[in-house]
Motif scaffolding. Structure first.
Motif, PDB file in Angstrom:
ATOM      1  N   CYS A  28      33.099  48.090  37.455  1.00 59.40           N
ATOM      2  CA  CYS A  28      32.943  46.778  36.819  1.00 59.40           C
ATOM      3  C   CYS A  28      32.597  45.711  37.860  1.00 59.40           C
ATOM      4  O   CYS A  28      32.850  45.892  39.059  1.00 59.40           O
ATOM      5  CB  CYS A  28      34.222  46.405  36.091  1.00 59.40           C
ATOM      6  SG  CYS A  28      35.625  46.307  37.210  1.00 59.40           S
ATOM      7  N   PRO A  29      32.036  44.563  37.420  1.00 59.92           N
ATOM      8  CA  PRO A  29      31.647  43.509  38.362  1.00 59.92           C
ATOM      9  C   PRO A  29      32.789  43.016  39.245  1.00 59.92           C
ATOM     10  O   PRO A  29      32.592  42.783  40.441  1.00 59.92           O
ATOM     11  CB  PRO A  29      31.139  42.394  37.441  1.00 59.92           C
ATOM     12  CG  PRO A  29      30.664  43.099  36.225  1.00 59.92           C
ATOM     13  CD  PRO A  29      31.592  44.263  36.048  1.00 59.92           C
ATOM     14  N   GLU A  30      34.010  42.907  38.691  1.00 58.48           N
ATOM     15  CA  GLU A  30      35.106  42.354  39.512  1.00 58.48           C
ATOM     16  C   GLU A  30      35.478  43.289  40.665  1.00 58.48           C
ATOM     17  O   GLU A  30      35.881  42.829  41.740  1.00 58.48           O
ATOM     18  CB  GLU A  30      36.340  41.991  38.665  1.00 58.48           C
ATOM     19  CG  GLU A  30      36.962  43.099  37.855  1.00 58.48           C
ATOM     20  CD  GLU A  30      36.414  43.232  36.439  1.00 58.48           C
ATOM     21  OE1 GLU A  30      37.163  43.690  35.559  1.00 58.48           O
ATOM     22  OE2 GLU A  30      35.224  42.905  36.231  1.00 58.48           O
ATOM     23  N   VAL A  31      35.335  44.595  40.467  1.00 54.80           N
ATOM     24  CA  VAL A  31      35.608  45.537  41.567  1.00 54.80           C
ATOM     25  C   VAL A  31      34.444  45.504  42.564  1.00 54.80           C
ATOM     26  O   VAL A  31      34.654  45.510  43.779  1.00 54.80           O
ATOM     27  CB  VAL A  31      35.857  46.967  41.027  1.00 54.80           C
ATOM     28  CG1 VAL A  31      35.916  47.979  42.157  1.00 54.80           C
ATOM     29  CG2 VAL A  31      37.162  47.010  40.242  1.00 54.80           C
TER      30      VAL A  31
ATOM     31  N   THR B 200      40.208  40.212  42.147  1.00 55.83           N
ATOM     32  CA  THR B 200      41.367  40.830  41.474  1.00 55.83           C
ATOM     33  C   THR B 200      40.933  41.538  40.188  1.00 55.83           C
ATOM     34  O   THR B 200      39.947  41.144  39.565  1.00 55.83           O
ATOM     35  CB  THR B 200      42.421  39.753  41.125  1.00 55.83           C
ATOM     36  OG1 THR B 200      41.755  38.719  40.403  1.00 55.83           O
ATOM     37  CG2 THR B 200      43.055  39.180  42.365  1.00 55.83           C
ATOM     38  N   TYR B 201      41.678  42.566  39.819  1.00 52.36           N
ATOM     39  CA  TYR B 201      41.326  43.287  38.600  1.00 52.36           C
ATOM     40  C   TYR B 201      42.574  43.833  37.924  1.00 52.36           C
ATOM     41  O   TYR B 201      43.643  43.943  38.532  1.00 52.36           O
ATOM     42  CB  TYR B 201      40.333  44.407  38.904  1.00 52.36           C
ATOM     43  CG  TYR B 201      40.829  45.447  39.879  1.00 52.36           C
ATOM     44  CD1 TYR B 201      41.576  46.529  39.434  1.00 52.36           C
ATOM     45  CD2 TYR B 201      40.558  45.353  41.249  1.00 52.36           C
ATOM     46  CE1 TYR B 201      42.038  47.481  40.319  1.00 52.36           C
ATOM     47  CE2 TYR B 201      41.013  46.303  42.138  1.00 52.36           C
ATOM     48  CZ  TYR B 201      41.754  47.380  41.656  1.00 52.36           C
ATOM     49  OH  TYR B 201      42.219  48.314  42.533  1.00 52.36           O
TER      50      TYR B 201
ATOM     51  N   PRO C 240      33.458  34.378  39.983  1.00 48.00           N
ATOM     52  CA  PRO C 240      34.772  34.244  40.649  1.00 48.00           C
ATOM     53  C   PRO C 240      34.667  33.389  41.915  1.00 48.00           C
ATOM     54  O   PRO C 240      33.672  33.465  42.641  1.00 48.00           O
ATOM     55  CB  PRO C 240      35.168  35.678  40.996  1.00 48.00           C
ATOM     56  CG  PRO C 240      34.220  36.557  40.274  1.00 48.00           C
ATOM     57  CD  PRO C 240      33.012  35.776  39.929  1.00 48.00           C
ATOM     58  N   THR C 241      35.706  32.603  42.169  1.00 43.69           N
ATOM     59  CA  THR C 241      35.675  31.696  43.334  1.00 43.69           C
ATOM     60  C   THR C 241      36.163  32.378  44.602  1.00 43.69           C
ATOM     61  O   THR C 241      35.920  31.899  45.702  1.00 43.69           O
ATOM     62  CB  THR C 241      36.562  30.458  43.061  1.00 43.69           C
ATOM     63  OG1 THR C 241      37.863  30.932  42.655  1.00 43.69           O
ATOM     64  CG2 THR C 241      35.979  29.590  41.956  1.00 43.69           C
TER      65      THR C 241
ATOM     66  N   VAL D  18      35.335  35.236  46.037  1.00 41.11           N
ATOM     67  CA  VAL D  18      34.497  36.339  46.521  1.00 41.11           C
ATOM     68  C   VAL D  18      33.519  35.840  47.580  1.00 41.11           C
ATOM     69  O   VAL D  18      33.153  34.666  47.597  1.00 41.11           O
ATOM     70  CB  VAL D  18      33.712  37.019  45.366  1.00 41.11           C
ATOM     71  CG1 VAL D  18      34.668  37.614  44.353  1.00 41.11           C
ATOM     72  CG2 VAL D  18      32.752  36.063  44.681  1.00 41.11           C
ATOM     73  N   THR D  19      33.127  36.763  48.460  1.00 39.57           N
ATOM     74  CA  THR D  19      32.209  36.381  49.542  1.00 39.57           C
ATOM     75  C   THR D  19      30.753  36.393  49.076  1.00 39.57           C
ATOM     76  O   THR D  19      29.929  35.637  49.577  1.00 39.57           O
ATOM     77  CB  THR D  19      32.360  37.343  50.753  1.00 39.57           C
ATOM     78  OG1 THR D  19      32.272  38.682  50.260  1.00 39.57           O
ATOM     79  CG2 THR D  19      33.699  37.167  51.437  1.00 39.57           C
ATOM     80  N   LEU D  20      30.441  37.244  48.093  1.00 37.86           N
ATOM     81  CA  LEU D  20      29.063  37.344  47.605  1.00 37.86           C
ATOM     82  C   LEU D  20      28.761  36.179  46.664  1.00 37.86           C
ATOM     83  O   LEU D  20      29.445  35.981  45.664  1.00 37.86           O
ATOM     84  CB  LEU D  20      28.869  38.680  46.883  1.00 37.86           C
ATOM     85  CG  LEU D  20      27.442  39.121  46.588  1.00 37.86           C
ATOM     86  CD1 LEU D  20      26.627  39.285  47.864  1.00 37.86           C
ATOM     87  CD2 LEU D  20      27.445  40.427  45.796  1.00 37.86           C
ATOM     88  N   SER D  21      27.731  35.411  47.006  1.00 31.85           N
ATOM     89  CA  SER D  21      27.391  34.223  46.217  1.00 31.85           C
ATOM     90  C   SER D  21      26.515  34.583  45.026  1.00 31.85           C
ATOM     91  O   SER D  21      25.717  35.521  45.076  1.00 31.85           O
ATOM     92  CB  SER D  21      26.655  33.222  47.114  1.00 31.85           C
ATOM     93  OG  SER D  21      26.013  32.245  46.330  1.00 31.85           O
TER      94      SER D  21
END
Length: 307
Positions: free
Chosen positions: A192-195, A200-201, A249-250, A252-255
């Motif tokens: 999933c995108p969050e992983v 967090t998941y 998500p705020t 995360v390192t990936l913009s």
């Protein structure tokens, strides 16, 4: 020996001598899996072992807790959960214990099952039945606060009578230390995108994977085949669209700026045989925001299953 090792030894019904290995049936992130014969009953079982680092107190408390939880789930004897029949702990050295989980053996997984289906593929009624069973097993795990975390066709078993059984749930946490040392490439296709974004998941991770598997039942090939986290996200956004700025998500390192907003492809282009209600359910599963993603229980109530 610490109390945790004692507890695990008590949980083990018999020693490993009871199981006679017959064949190697697979390998992966969780090590080699063996088909074995139970010398007492004559029935076949699947053996999954992991080496766990021990200290003066014995096995790590986290491992004991996870195994105890799997044993507790076993008491419910859920029809869509693979049976954990035994747990064996063998002290290898002062620093290492081999923990072997003994599961019921099922001959084929969903990957094999889908490969065997003759053209033009599964009927929608068969897909509905498989999905209903898969979601029943998942709803049971989630109601007991167990995440699967690695749901994919290879660990969904299908018996000769068409019964679906979820396997390898809860193993991600038991094996997390071991996996860091295993040079196995774990597939990203059901992630999933969050992983992928390393945020967090919770239980919605499994719903996303279920959505990918749902689409695959129609297509008979995976929906999103990325070869890196960024590529996987790009393939996802090409179908569901780039999420809005306020959904990103705020932590995360990936913009979000790393992705150009694609014109989303209609899901029916990717899964042409799916029904209207099926599309509705699939999109509720493949929702970017995990808080808006449908739950396993609510998915079971969806009109797709009443068609």
């Amino acid at each position: 020996m610490g109390w945790s090792s004692c507890l695990l030894q008590v949980m083990a019904q018999e020693s490993m001598v009871q199981y006679e290995p017959v064949a190697e049936i697979g390998g992966g992130a969780y090590g080699t899996v063996y088909k074995a014969r139970d010398r007492d009953s004559g029935q076949f079982v699947a053996l999954k072992s992991v080496r766990v680092q021990t200290n003066q107190d014995g096995l790590p408390l986290s491992t004991v807790r996870e195994v105890a939880l799997l044993k507790r789930l076993e008491q419910f004897d859920h029809p869509n959960i693979v049976r954990l029949m035994d747990v064996c702990a063998t002290l290898r050295t002062d620093q290492e214990t081999k923990v072997t989980l003994v599961f019921e053996h099922v001959d084929q997984d969903l990957r094999t099952y889908l490969e065997k289906v003759p053209a033009p593929g599964l009927s929608i009624d068969r897909i509905r039945d498989l999905m209903q069973q898969l979601l029943c097993g998942l709803a049971f795990l989630h109601s007991n606060r167990v995440l699967h975390r690695d749901l994919k066709p290879e660990n969904i078993l299908v018996t000769s009578r068409g019964q679906v059984k979820l396997a390898d749930f809860g193993l991600a946490r038991i094996y997390s230390c071991h996996m860091a040392l295993t040079p196995v490439v774990v597939t990203l296709w059901y992630r999933c995108p969050e992983v992928l974004l390393q945020t967090t998941y919770a239980t919605p991770v499994d719903i996303w994977s279920t959505g990918c598997i749902f689409a695959e039942m129609f297509r008979r090939k995976p929906l999103f085949c990325g070869d890196s986290e960024v590529d996987q996200l790009g393939k996802i956004f090409a179908v569901i669209g780039l999420p809005a700025e306020d959904e990103w998500p705020t932590d995360v390192t990936l913009s979000r700026q790393n992705f150009s907003p694609p014109t989303p492809q209609p899901i029916t282009d990717c899964v042409p045989e799916i029904s209207e209600k099926g599309v509705e359910l699939l999109l509720k599963m493949l929702t970017f925001d995990p808080l808006k993603r449908i739950s396993a229980l609510n998915a079971l109530e969806h009109p797709f299953f009443a068609e």
